[in-house]
Design an enzyme around this catalytic site. Structure first.
Site, PDB file in Angstrom:
ATOM      1  N   ARG A 249       0.839  -1.184   0.000  1.00 52.30           N
ATOM      2  CA  ARG A 249       0.000   0.000   0.000  1.00 52.30           C
ATOM      3  C   ARG A 249       0.885   1.249   0.000  1.00 52.30           C
ATOM      4  O   ARG A 249       1.834   1.337  -0.768  1.00 52.30           O
ATOM      5  CB  ARG A 249      -0.979  -0.016   1.187  1.00 52.30           C
ATOM      6  CG  ARG A 249      -1.846  -1.264   1.255  1.00 52.30           C
ATOM      7  CD  ARG A 249      -2.902  -1.319   0.169  1.00 52.30           C
ATOM      8  NE  ARG A 249      -3.688  -2.537   0.232  1.00 52.30           N
ATOM      9  CZ  ARG A 249      -4.814  -2.693   0.932  1.00 52.30           C
ATOM     10  NH1 ARG A 249      -5.278  -1.685   1.645  1.00 52.30           N
ATOM     11  NH2 ARG A 249      -5.455  -3.842   0.904  1.00 52.30           N
TER      12      ARG A 249
ATOM     13  N   CYS B 245      -6.579 -23.607  -6.090  1.00 51.29           N
ATOM     14  CA  CYS B 245      -7.277 -23.456  -7.367  1.00 51.29           C
ATOM     15  C   CYS B 245      -7.744 -22.018  -7.585  1.00 51.29           C
ATOM     16  O   CYS B 245      -8.012 -21.608  -8.720  1.00 51.29           O
ATOM     17  CB  CYS B 245      -8.472 -24.401  -7.430  1.00 51.29           C
ATOM     18  SG  CYS B 245      -9.796 -24.007  -6.254  1.00 51.29           S
TER      19      CYS B 245
END
Length: 372
Positions: A169, A348
């Protein structure tokens, strides 16, 4: 007897005693407050030693619950109570967004008319980071740095046990030569680009002299290029001593952001980060430069692998997100010798990162209510 003695052993992590070596990594869950508290309680009950809560903004405005509002403070107090009730510690990841809100508004019409897809919006916003960081006034920088200290005090009041300063950030963008083109004391040299992050850490330390401060050390690599914010690998010898001097007591080491989300949350099919423990080479570099505790993260799913990497000293703790979302009981099952019962994360990214991208919240393919 469990064969995972190292995973189950207590450790002094930056001055905070953890009951074992498993930490839940900060995750933007994208679910309602009550569901968030219950999800974190379940993960705490699963046996991990500490949960890191991401997206805790240092300024009153920002996305998610605010430490500065009664509603936000009540949420964090309830969260701390729920996690502590399961004998688990809680860490607040303090951050300041580096998104230029004014720049974002010019893309709103395109998003609303669907001329700009959500996938196309992210790189457009990343292009706005450099001008925003480079053009920020020193008065605004000072305001944000002071806010790190104030937010840390509020986080402690809410019940958090540790502070993590988000080294991505805004801290990461100031650190990066890709985004930071300033010519004042916050730019150009690596020492100057480290100044914002160090002053943010120092702000926390001045307000809370005894609190443990973890630093999410976002590492940028080249050849091949991954990550745009954060610290270049060759600059680690500059950044780490400066962060230590500022008051950091431990390092949470990962890949820098501001690229594709599939890089920082890599699937098993990722062309470069597909392997188990994919970010541990960064830990190796940090380990050579500090005596402080180091937490590794990145595709950690296998108890045998995690046990071995901690045992040989590549990391003191293992941070996981997807593995504990797949099975919150991962730590308890590993430490009680029921490793064959663990619902293994297969990386996945379908319902976790996929759920996040579709704004449906972070879930897992193992959850029955999720359509497969």
């Amino acid at each position: 007897m469990s064969s995972y003695q190292t995973i189950g052993s207590p450790v002094l992590y930056g001055g905070l005693k953890l009951k074992n070596r498993i930490i839940f990594a900060p995750t933007s869950m994208g679910v309602a407050p009550d569901e968030m508290i219950e999800r974190m309680r379940q993960i705490a009950a699963g046996g991990c030693a500490m949960i890191v809560i991401g997206d805790v903004s240092v300024l009153p405005h920002g996305f998610g619950p605010s430490l500065y509002s009664k509603k936000g403070m009540d949420f964090y107090k309830r969260l701390a109570q729920a996690v502590h009730s399961e004998n688990c510690l809680l860490c607040a990841q303090l951050h300041q967004s580096d998104s230029n809100l004014r720049a974002m508004f010019k893309y709103v019409p395109g998003v609303l008319t669907k001329k700009i897809s959500k996938a196309e919006l992210r790189p457009l916003l990343n292009k706005e980071v450099g001008p925003y960081i480079t053009g920020m006034s020193t008065a605004q920088i000072t305001k944000i740095i002071r806010a790190f200290g104030r937010a840390a005090v509020l986080a402690k009041q809410a019940g958090f046990d540790m502070i993590q300063v988000h080294g991505d950030r805004m801290c990461g963008s100031f650190s990066s030569s890709i985004y930071n083109h300033r010519t004042d004391m916050y730019g150009q040299s690596a020492e100057n680009r480290a100044r914002f992050a160090c002053e943010a850490v120092r702000s926390v330390r001045e307000q809370l002299p005894d609190i443990p401060i973890d630093y999410k050390l976002a590492v940028r690599r080249e050849n091949p290029h991954y990550g745009n914010a954060g610290v270049l690998e060759s600059e680690l010898p500059v950044f780490i001593p400066l962060l230590e001097q500022a008051g950091v007591t431990s390092f949470h080491v990962t890949l820098a952001n501001h690229g594709e989300l599939e890089d920082t949350i890599p699937s098993a099919k990722h062309p470069y980060f597909g392997q188990e423990g994919c970010f541990l080479p960064f830990c190796d570099q940090v380990r050579a430069l500090t005596t402080l505790p180091v937490c590794g993260v990145g595709g950690l799913t296998d108890p045998d692998f995690v046990e071995q990497q901690i045992k040989v000293g590549r990391m003191d703790c293992a941070a996981m997100s997807r593995a504990l979302i797949a099975d919150p009981q991962w730590p308890n099952k590993a430490m009680s010798g029921k490793v064959n019962e663990i619902r293994r994360c297969v990386r996945c990214n379908r319902a976790c990162l996929g759920g996040m991208m579709a704004h449906k919240g972070v879930h897992c393919i193992y959850e029955k209510e999720i359509e497969q």
